[in-house]
Design an enzyme around this catalytic site. Structure first.
Site, short mmCIF file in Angstrom:
data_model
loop_
_atom_site.label_atom_id
_atom_site.label_comp_id
_atom_site.label_asym_id
_atom_site.label_seq_id
_atom_site.Cartn_x
_atom_site.Cartn_y
_atom_site.Cartn_z
N ALA A 147 -1.16 -1.92 -2.47
CA ALA A 147 -2.31 -2.38 -3.24
C ALA A 147 -3.59 -2.46 -2.41
CB ALA A 147 -2.01 -3.76 -3.83
N ASP A 279 3.90 -13.82 -0.12
CA ASP A 279 2.86 -12.82 -0.39
C ASP A 279 2.11 -13.20 -1.66
OD1 ASP A 279 1.38 -10.57 0.26
OD2 ASP A 279 2.71 -9.16 -0.76
N LEU A 312 3.06 -2.96 -7.40
CA LEU A 312 3.13 -4.38 -7.07
C LEU A 312 2.01 -4.74 -6.10
CD1 LEU A 312 6.96 -4.99 -6.64
CD2 LEU A 312 5.47 -6.13 -8.29
#
Length: 423
Positions: A147, A279, A312
């Site tokens: 990401a 995370d 994700l």
């Protein structure tokens, strides 16, 4: 980093159980756990100290999360000035210390994050203590960027890490070791006391070994943003699971790793090398819907955080959620799972004052109920979050209630509605 964020307190915690289910009573004097052998002599001087009734609850060392991108609607890359707001939010989720994480971004964003850390908290602030920044990037592999915005990626160089040091506020850096110049950067960062983690990488096992020789200590979110394990090329996953030198950060949220993979990682690493991280992002504590990660839009849905293309992008999980997931999936003892987010991270960062509830340690305590939902968070002997108390009752915090799945009464008297059941 010196903790000058909040004053120390005196507190008795009574009626609780440790992670192994044994009765435990903790006396905190001046922010430190007192030796029970001198507890009697301290009794008179601490006669007016607050008492917390932890009956039926797990009394644990304060939880430590070394990968936090944000919380409560605040993203640390996009809004580094909200660092102390994030730290306050984390206390609601049982965290007493953490590594604020800045993903691949502009040099200005990293400088602003360091400035916010160095400036310290506002007056009267209380919450989880930031241990130093985690710069996750920008020296990572484009093919494993996940990401991270590709236009923010840069090659490893002395110029990129100018000013990065443990003393200067940088606790950790994630680097892809196969990139040209990366080994020189790893050696230099290690010499400055910065923990180097291997991540967002295409590295083969030999390149991982070279990084370890240069000073790398761990792997960032094992199994994510790295090559899969194969029969003749173990890569970073095999190097961590099959070796003995690297710790591995593991996002045990039930989404980032298949249950079988999570179980395999547990069996290979065991508590000393298994580092539970969330995370987590600005989505922690927020309802489903749009959110931010750095300078990108993400969508929070059903417990996941994703880019528009489905990638994700961090998590919406808390450490207690990850504890529940790990115990249920790996079938491990709670005490071993708790070590992965207490004593293991404390040992990694070289802080013997955290991660344990032994005499002389910091009075950082996380109290969870039997479902591993957060009851209270205590930092240096001060109750900074009490989920059972809608209205202050003075020195004694009595029993209270947690209502429904994911509906927790907080000290402000409001109810957080978490339709996904996250902690």
């Amino acid at each position: 980093m010196t903790d000058r964020s909040q004053t120390a307190g005196d507190l008795r915690i009574v009626g609780g159980l440790d992670a192994a289910g044994r009765p435990v009573e903790i006396l905190i004097a001046g922010g430190l756990v007192a030796d029970p052998l001198v507890g009697t002599r301290l009794a008179d001087s601490l006669a007016g100290a607050a008492e917390f009734d932890a009956a039926g609850c797990h009394v644990l060392p304060g939880l430590i999360d070394l990968q936090v991108n944000g919380a409560g609607g605040c993203d640390l890359t996009d809004q580094p000035d909200r660092l102390w707001d994030v730290a306050t939010t984390l206390a609601r989720f049982g965290v007493t210390a953490f590594a604020p994480t800045v993903i691949s971004s502009s040099p200005e964003a990293r400088a602003a994050a360091l400035a916010a850390l160095r400036a310290g908290p506002p007056a009267g602030w209380a919450g989880a203590v930031p241990l130093g920044l985690h710069f996750e990037g920008p020296m990572i592999a484009p093919g494993r960027k996940g990401a991270h915005p590709e236009h923010r990626l840069v090659a490893p160089s002395a110029a990129v890490i100018e000013g990065w040091s443990r003393a200067g506020g940088v606790l950790m850096a994630t680097v892809a070791p196969e990139l040209p110049g990366a080994l020189r950067v790893i050696r230099e960062l290690a010499a400055r006391g910065v923990l180097v983690s291997i991540g967002h990488t295409e590295a083969v096992a030999a390149q991982v070994a070279a990084a370890v020789a240069a000073g790398a200590r761990l792997v960032t979110h094992l199994g994510n943003a790295m090559p899969p394990l194969s029969a003749r090329e173990p890569g970073p996953i095999g190097a961590a699971l099959g070796g003995s030198e690297l710790l591995a950060g593991v996002i045990a949220d039930g989404f980032h790793l298949d249950p079988l993979t999570l179980r395999l990682a547990w069996r290979a690493l065991e508590p000393d090398r298994f580092l539970v991280v969330t995370d987590t992002t600005a989505a922690l504590g927020m309802p489903d819907g749009p959110a931010r990660l750095g300078d990108q839009d993400v969508i929070v849905s059903g417990g996941t955080v994703r880019l528009a293309d489905g990638t994700l992008a961090g998590s919406a999980a808390s450490l207690p959620w990850c504890l529940r997931t790990l115990v249920a999936t790996a079938g491990c003892h709670l005490a071993d799972a708790v070590a992965c987010c207490t004593s293991t991270p404390a040992a990694l960062v070289g802080d013997p004052s955290r991660g344990w509830l032994r005499p002389g340690a910091r009075g950082d305590v996380t109290i969870l109920d039997r479902n591993l939902d957060v009851v209270a968070t205590i930092v240096a002997g001060r109750v900074v979050h009490d989920a059972r108390r809608a209205v202050s009752t003075g020195h004694t915090f009595g029993t209270g209630h947690t209502f429904g799945t994911g509906h927790t009464v907080h000290g402000t008297g409001h109810i957080d509605h978490d339709t996904n059941g996250r902690s």
